[in-house]
Structures are given as structure tokens and as C-alpha cells.
Design a protein around this motif. Structure first.
Motif, PDB file in Angstrom:
ATOM      1  N   ASP A   1      20.913  22.009   6.294  1.00 19.24           N
ATOM      2  CA  ASP A   1      20.298  21.443   5.295  1.00 19.24           C
ATOM      3  C   ASP A   1      19.367  22.131   4.571  1.00 19.24           C
ATOM      4  OD1 ASP A   1      19.704  18.785   3.723  1.00 19.24           O
ATOM      5  OD2 ASP A   1      17.634  18.944   4.647  1.00 19.24           O
ATOM      6  N   ALA A   2      18.728  23.237   4.982  1.00 19.49           N
ATOM      7  CA  ALA A   2      17.532  24.028   4.425  1.00 19.49           C
ATOM      8  C   ALA A   2      18.654  25.151   3.646  1.00 19.49           C
ATOM      9  CB  ALA A   2      16.837  24.871   5.421  1.00 19.49           C
ATOM     10  N   GLU A   3      19.620  25.597   4.275  1.00 20.40           N
ATOM     11  CA  GLU A   3      20.455  26.382   3.460  1.00 20.40           C
ATOM     12  C   GLU A   3      21.275  25.912   2.429  1.00 20.40           C
ATOM     13  OE1 GLU A   3      24.120  29.527   4.402  1.00 20.40           O
ATOM     14  OE2 GLU A   3      22.871  28.696   6.105  1.00 20.40           O
ATOM     15  N   ARG A   4      21.249  24.583   2.670  1.00 25.44           N
ATOM     16  CA  ARG A   4      22.178  23.644   1.228  1.00 25.44           C
ATOM     17  C   ARG A   4      21.215  23.619   0.307  1.00 25.44           C
ATOM     18  NH1 ARG A   4      23.430  19.819   4.112  1.00 25.44           N
ATOM     19  NH2 ARG A   4      25.420  20.410   4.344  1.00 25.44           N
ATOM     20  N   LYS A   5      19.759  23.315   0.454  1.00 27.43           N
ATOM     21  CA  LYS A   5      18.842  23.181  -0.846  1.00 27.43           C
ATOM     22  C   LYS A   5      18.619  24.616  -1.235  1.00 27.43           C
ATOM     23  CE  LYS A   5      16.164  19.503   1.499  1.00 27.43           C
ATOM     24  NZ  LYS A   5      14.902  19.167   2.229  1.00 27.43           N
ATOM     25  N   THR A   6      18.593  25.940  -0.668  1.00 25.85           N
ATOM     26  CA  THR A   6      18.749  27.060  -0.997  1.00 25.85           C
ATOM     27  C   THR A   6      19.692  27.491  -1.852  1.00 25.85           C
ATOM     28  OG1 THR A   6      17.497  28.030   0.807  1.00 25.85           O
ATOM     29  CG2 THR A   6      18.428  29.674  -0.634  1.00 25.85           C
ATOM     30  N   LEU A   7      20.805  27.099  -1.441  1.00 22.05           N
ATOM     31  CA  LEU A   7      22.364  27.103  -2.382  1.00 22.05           C
ATOM     32  C   LEU A   7      22.055  26.418  -3.517  1.00 22.05           C
ATOM     33  CD1 LEU A   7      25.035  27.116   0.355  1.00 22.05           C
ATOM     34  CD2 LEU A   7      24.056  29.236  -0.912  1.00 22.05           C
ATOM     35  N   THR A   8      21.680  25.193  -3.486  1.00 20.02           N
ATOM     36  CA  THR A   8      21.860  24.299  -4.865  1.00 20.02           C
ATOM     37  C   THR A   8      20.689  24.810  -5.746  1.00 20.02           C
ATOM     38  OG1 THR A   8      22.149  22.377  -3.163  1.00 20.02           O
ATOM     39  CG2 THR A   8      21.020  22.092  -5.559  1.00 20.02           C
ATOM     40  N   HIS A   9      19.492  25.361  -5.107  1.00 13.28           N
ATOM     41  CA  HIS A   9      18.501  26.167  -6.095  1.00 13.28           C
ATOM     42  C   HIS A   9      19.115  27.421  -6.880  1.00 13.28           C
ATOM     43  CE1 HIS A   9      14.551  27.280  -7.738  1.00 13.28           C
ATOM     44  NE2 HIS A   9      14.898  28.460  -7.081  1.00 13.28           N
ATOM     45  N   GLN A  10      19.967  28.011  -5.968  1.00 16.65           N
ATOM     46  CA  GLN A  10      20.517  29.377  -6.658  1.00 16.65           C
ATOM     47  C   GLN A  10      21.785  29.025  -7.500  1.00 16.65           C
ATOM     48  OE1 GLN A  10      21.931  31.393  -2.910  1.00 16.65           O
ATOM     49  NE2 GLN A  10      19.905  32.375  -2.644  1.00 16.65           N
ATOM     50  N   GLU A  11      22.444  27.744  -7.245  1.00 18.00           N
ATOM     51  CA  GLU A  11      23.534  27.460  -8.231  1.00 18.00           C
ATOM     52  C   GLU A  11      22.794  26.979  -9.390  1.00 18.00           C
ATOM     53  OE1 GLU A  11      27.061  24.225  -8.453  1.00 18.00           O
ATOM     54  OE2 GLU A  11      26.096  24.940  -6.320  1.00 18.00           O
ATOM     55  N   ALA A  12      21.707  26.216  -9.379  1.00 14.42           N
ATOM     56  CA  ALA A  12      20.946  25.850 -10.703  1.00 14.42           C
ATOM     57  C   ALA A  12      20.603  27.120 -11.490  1.00 14.42           C
ATOM     58  CB  ALA A  12      19.737  24.971 -10.327  1.00 14.42           C
ATOM     59  N   GLU A  13      20.005  28.139 -10.812  1.00  9.31           N
ATOM     60  CA  GLU A  13      19.550  29.126 -11.653  1.00  9.31           C
ATOM     61  C   GLU A  13      20.885  29.978 -12.036  1.00  9.31           C
ATOM     62  OE1 GLU A  13      17.439  31.533  -8.651  1.00  9.31           O
ATOM     63  OE2 GLU A  13      15.642  30.387  -8.881  1.00  9.31           O
ATOM     64  N   ALA A  14      21.878  30.177 -11.178  1.00  9.99           N
ATOM     65  CA  ALA A  14      23.058  30.809 -11.878  1.00  9.99           C
ATOM     66  C   ALA A  14      23.514  30.214 -12.888  1.00  9.99           C
ATOM     67  CB  ALA A  14      23.942  31.040 -10.841  1.00  9.99           C
TER      68      ALA A  14
END
Length: 128
Positions: A65-78
Motif C-alpha cells: 500500500d505504501a509503495e502504491r501511494k508512492t507510485l501514484t504520486h510518481q505517476e502524477a508527477e510524470a
């Protein structure tokens, strides 16, 4: 014109890179979802040692879940970087098209001036 074309190629490469990054992040998120599904399906009570592994599975789910939140944030930035690259690319395309039209009109004006000069030279020599 050549410089604008080179800049446009670089922007296209930047856009492709950002699209690739977004694809990679989405693949990682899908892998996390699959991992969560496997963890949740393994929580069945039919195994005699079921209770021994629950805390490890829960910690794995929390980590995912923590990694998913990080990936979601990185995807939004990308995605934001991709939008910025697309805006710059469109701006360069407009500048290139405007420059091309201007160069074409200047070339036409030069040809027209040369034709007029040639005509005037012919008519001036016929009057002499």
C-alpha cells in the motif's frame, strides 16, 4: 528552421520518455495489485499454520500500500511533466510553422523582386 526541427525532435524524445515512464509505473502498480490479490487469496483458514503467517502477510500488504501511494504520486508527477513537454512541443511546432511561412513569403518576395528587376531591365533596354 533546422534548429527548430532539432529542438522539436528533442521534445518528441522527451515526450516518448515520459510516456514510457508512465507505462512502467502503471506496470508496477498492476504487479502490486496482483501481489495483493495473491496475499489476500492465501489468507484462507484451511491451513493449520494459518495464524503464524498472518502478521507477515499484513505487513506485506501495508508495504504494498505504501509503495502504491508512492507510485501514484510518481505517476502524477510524470503525467504533469508529460503535459509540460507536450505544451512546449506544441509551442515549438507553432513557432516552426510561423517561421516556415515567413521564410516562404520572404523567398516569394525575393523571387518577385528579381522578376520585376528583370522585366524593368528588359523594358529599359528596349527604350534605348
Amino acid at each position: 528552421m533546422k534548429r527548430l526541427e532539432r529542438i522539436l525532435k528533442v521534445q518528441a524524445q522527451k515526450r516518448l520518455l515520459e510516456e514510457w515512464r508512465i507505462g512502467q509505473l502503471r506496470e508496477q502498480r498492476v504487479a502490486l495489485d496482483k501481489s495483493d490479490g495473491e496475499l489476500l487469496s492465501s489468507l484462507g483458514a484451511e491451513n493449520a499454520l494459518h495464524g503464524l503467517f498472518i502478521s507477515a502477510k499484513v505487513s506485506n500488504l501495508r508495504r504494498n500500500d505504501a509503495e502504491r501511494k508512492t507510485l501514484t504520486h510518481q505517476e502524477a508527477e510524470a503525467e504533469e511533466r508529460l503535459r509540460a513537454v507536450r505544451r512546449v512541443e506544441k509551442s515549438i511546432e507553432k513557432t516552426r510553422d510561423r517561421t516556415r511561412r515567413q521564410a516562404d513569403s520572404e523567398a516569394e518576395a525575393g523571387e518577385r523582386d528579381a522578376a520585376i528587376d528583370a522585366f524593368l531591365a528588359r523594358t529599359a533596354s528596349s527604350f534605348e
